[in-house]
Design a protein around this motif. Structure first.
Motif, PDB file in Angstrom:
ATOM      1  N   PRO A  14      -5.597  -1.872   0.775  1.00 55.88           N
ATOM      2  CA  PRO A  14      -4.701  -2.236   1.893  1.00 55.88           C
ATOM      3  C   PRO A  14      -5.439  -3.132   2.896  1.00 55.88           C
ATOM      4  O   PRO A  14      -6.638  -2.954   3.135  1.00 55.88           O
TER       5      PRO A  14
ATOM      6  N   CYS B 267      -9.072   6.646   2.659  1.00 50.38           N
ATOM      7  CA  CYS B 267      -9.764   6.910   3.933  1.00 50.38           C
ATOM      8  C   CYS B 267     -10.645   8.154   3.842  1.00 50.38           C
ATOM      9  O   CYS B 267     -11.786   8.167   4.344  1.00 50.38           O
TER      10      CYS B 267
ATOM     11  N   VAL C  95      -3.514   5.389   0.609  1.00 48.18           N
ATOM     12  CA  VAL C  95      -4.265   4.972   1.799  1.00 48.18           C
ATOM     13  C   VAL C  95      -4.997   6.159   2.416  1.00 48.18           C
ATOM     14  O   VAL C  95      -6.189   6.076   2.777  1.00 48.18           O
TER      15      VAL C  95
ATOM     16  N   ILE D 128      -7.625  -1.467   5.712  1.00 47.06           N
ATOM     17  CA  ILE D 128      -8.850  -0.707   5.390  1.00 47.06           C
ATOM     18  C   ILE D 128      -9.879  -1.591   4.690  1.00 47.06           C
ATOM     19  O   ILE D 128     -10.959  -1.133   4.369  1.00 47.06           O
TER      20      ILE D 128
ATOM     21  N   PRO E  92       0.823  -1.222   0.000  1.00 47.12           N
ATOM     22  CA  PRO E  92       0.000   0.000   0.000  1.00 47.12           C
ATOM     23  C   PRO E  92       0.849   1.261   0.000  1.00 47.12           C
ATOM     24  O   PRO E  92       1.874   1.352   0.697  1.00 47.12           O
TER      25      PRO E  92
END
Length: 620
Positions: free
Chosen positions: A89, A63, A59, A92, A54
């Motif tokens: 990832p 998010c 990432v 998540i 990742p």
């Protein structure tokens, strides 16, 4: 008593062995036990993962994107597909699955209470003397109590007992090398209890489906990523929504068999040679597709590839299941075509080799393989038609046997009824009004007229007749009218006349009449052929230039004059007319003859005007 002690001792020794194994064995990043070289073939797990690492920037971007997620937005769906293609990832993945399955809204919209359901499940367990934390070790006692219930020695409910026994048997098979389900460590015991509670709660939530073999694998994967209650609602969304797996699971396993036949047709149309090779080997797609679909490809050795496949299933549903199955078949095509025995084909299909299931091989091929929804619908309709065709053939055979005996009698009755109906209609139509008769006569006359006109037009097209004189004169009338308009039109500017005088090389002529098909000429409204000859200074220049022509031109002029001298001497000359503009004066000479000259005589024009007449026209 001795038998019970032996069981207890064997179970305690088994527990001690498993505890020693679990304490000494390490686990990889996804929670699977790192097996030794000897056990790799038995466990069929590969721990050298090749999924992309990742990116911190991606990432953070993902998010932020999940914080304003809207499942009904096409933009959000397309953006999450881009992230899934890059790679979700592991940290998540749970949030992504919750957003895609819309778990929170499903939980709030339902009146089902998960905790109350668990309290209701524990009561029959207490009556059976079994705990959810020791359900696997008490399978033998459950089998004994089931036999007692069937013989009538116990009054306990048999439905709950069979459900508990089925789930307990499948708990043993569900990922025995994962840390949450392996051994008797506290983490494994808690993981087994969670899996048992989720499966029994779903059986209570949807008793029409209940518990089906293969659900334990799906629920176990969900528990690896989500919490217990979230895993339950994710299982509800997967198994009840039509987009996902509602067409795979039912209590009779008819749906999974139907979908295997649909994939059978898809493989037949996509890869006919491979399909024919499997048919010759005696291998049907039902032998391996049902295992792939029921477990959602969790039997693949590379777990990073399994999670990437599940990401795509969460996005596209059942379409991604067909897509994954077809991708694996395409990657194994070269090996299968080289195999000539059935015994060696099924192990390759049931336990996919590591080099095919690796993330860097399988997932790019999966994104390059496309299976459309309409294609699955077409294969589904083919399967339904084949299934209904077999039933219809049996019905047709039965009905045909009955119909053959009654066909002759039915025909005779139909003839009698038609004759009686004709008699009745003739009787009814006799006293009818005369307006209908008149209308029918008009229709007959119109039909007769249309038939005759059609025959006439067909005969006219088939036989090439001579052209009518009226049709031949139409273009001639157009030429004559255009000539008269040009003849009357005066010259209104001296500059235009000067330019014409400078460029004129001879006497300007215009041919009026056109010949017919028989060689004769037709006359226009002036009853004579007319040539325009300009007078004044233009006429002088024209005559001078005409005198200085070549010998060929003079010979043609002499020939033209000799031919005219043989005609009748009656010639009329038209005096020039004064136009409204003083700058532009034109004289027109017209001569009429009994017949029009031929085409050879019209090449050059004679000027019958004398010098005195030219002087008079200039004075005027």
């Amino acid at each position: 008593m001795r038998i019970m002690l032996r069981r207890a001792s064997s179970s305690s020794s088994g527990k001690s062995n498993t505890s020693r194994r679990s304490s000494s064995v390490g686990f990889d990043e996804f929670g699977f036990a790192l097996s030794k070289k000897r056990e790799k073939k038995l466990q069929h797990r590969y721990h050298d993962y090749s999924y992309p690492q990742p990116n911190p920037v991606k990432v953070k971007e993902l998010c932020e994107f999940l914080s304003y997620w809207n499942g009904s937005s096409f933009i959000c769906r397309s953006q999450i597909e881009r992230f899934i293609r890059i790679g979700i990832p592991p940290a998540i993945r749970g949030r992504v699955w919750k957003c895609l399955l819309n778990i929170d809204s499903l939980r709030t919209a339902s009146s089902f209470d998960y905790e109350a359901c668990q309290a209701g499940i524990r009561r029959p367990l207490v009556d059976l003397g079994v705990s959810e934390y020791s359900i696997i070790s008490t399978i033998d006692s459950l089998v004994d109590t089931e036999n007692e219930i069937s013989s009538g020695q116990s009054d306990l409910p048999s439905a709950d007992l069979t459900l508990f026994k089925q789930i307990a048997l499948d708990l043993r098979r569900s990922f025995p090398t994962h840390r949450t389900l392996m051994g008797d460590r506290p983490e494994a015991i808690e993981g087994q209890a969670k899996l048992f509670r989720v499966l029994t709660a779903f059986a209570r939530y949807n008793p029409q489906i209940g518990y089906v073999q293969g659900m334990s694998y799906i629920a176990a994967v969900l528990l690896m990523i989500l919490s217990e209650e979230e895993a339950f609602w994710a299982l509800v969304a997967l198994l009840e929504k039509p987009k996902y797996l509602s067409e795979l699971f039912d209590s009779s396993l008819k749906k999974i068999q139907h979908q295997a036949l649909v994939f059978h047709q898809l493989l037949k149309h996509r890869k006919p040679l491979l399909f024919q090779h499997l048919e010759t080997l005696g291998v049907s797609s039902l032998h391996f597709i049902m295992q792939w679909f029921l477990t959602l490809f969790t039997s693949l050795p590379c777990w990073d590839s399994v999670l990437a496949i599940w990401d795509l299933i969460m996005l596209h549903g059942l379409q991604a299941v067909f897509r994954t199955g077809l991708t694996i078949i395409l990657l194994l095509e070269s090996r299968i075509m080289n195999i000539t025995e059935e015994a060696t084909v099924l192990p390759v299909l049931l336990r996919v080799p590591v080099d095919v299931s690796q993330h860097r091989v399988l997932i790019p091929a999966l994104w390059n393989t496309d299976v459309q929804e309409w294609e699955i619908n077409c294969m589904n309709s083919l399967v339904l038609e084949e299934a209904s065709g077999g039933q219809d053939e049996e019905k047709v055979k039965k009905e045909s046997a009955k119909g053959c005996t009654s066909s002759l009698s039915d025909r005779q009755e139909d003839v009698k009824l038609s004759q009686e109906g004709a008699k009745n209609t003739s009787k009814k139509e006799a006293p009818s009004s005369s307006s209908k008769n008149v209308f029918t006569r008009l229709l007959k006359v119109a039909q007769h007229y249309l038939l005759e006109s059609g025959k006439y037009s067909a005969a006219a097209k088939s036989s090439p007749a001579k052209k009518s004189p009226a049709l031949g004169r139409l273009p001639k009338a157009r030429i004559s009218t255009s000539f008269t308009q040009a003849q009357v039109r005066p010259r209104r500017s001296s500059s235009r006349r000067r330019s014409q005088n400078s460029t004129l090389g001879g006497v300007k002529k215009e041919r009026l009449p056109s010949q017919d098909s028989d060689g004769g000429a037709t006359e226009d409204s002036s009853n004579s052929s007319v040539w325009r000859v300009r007078s004044g200074p233009v006429g002088k220049v024209a005559r001078r230039r005409s005198r200085g022509q070549s010998g060929r031109g003079t010979s043609l002029l002499l020939k033209n004059r000799s031919s005219r001298s043989q005609q009748t001497p009656a010639q009329t000359f038209v005096q020039p007319e004064n136009s409204k503009n003083d700058d532009c004066q034109e004289t027109q000479s017209r001569h009429a003859s009994a017949r029009c000259p031929s085409l050879n005589e019209r090449n050059f024009i004679t000027c019958p005007m004398t010098a005195s007449q030219v002087r008079e026209s200039q004075l005027i």
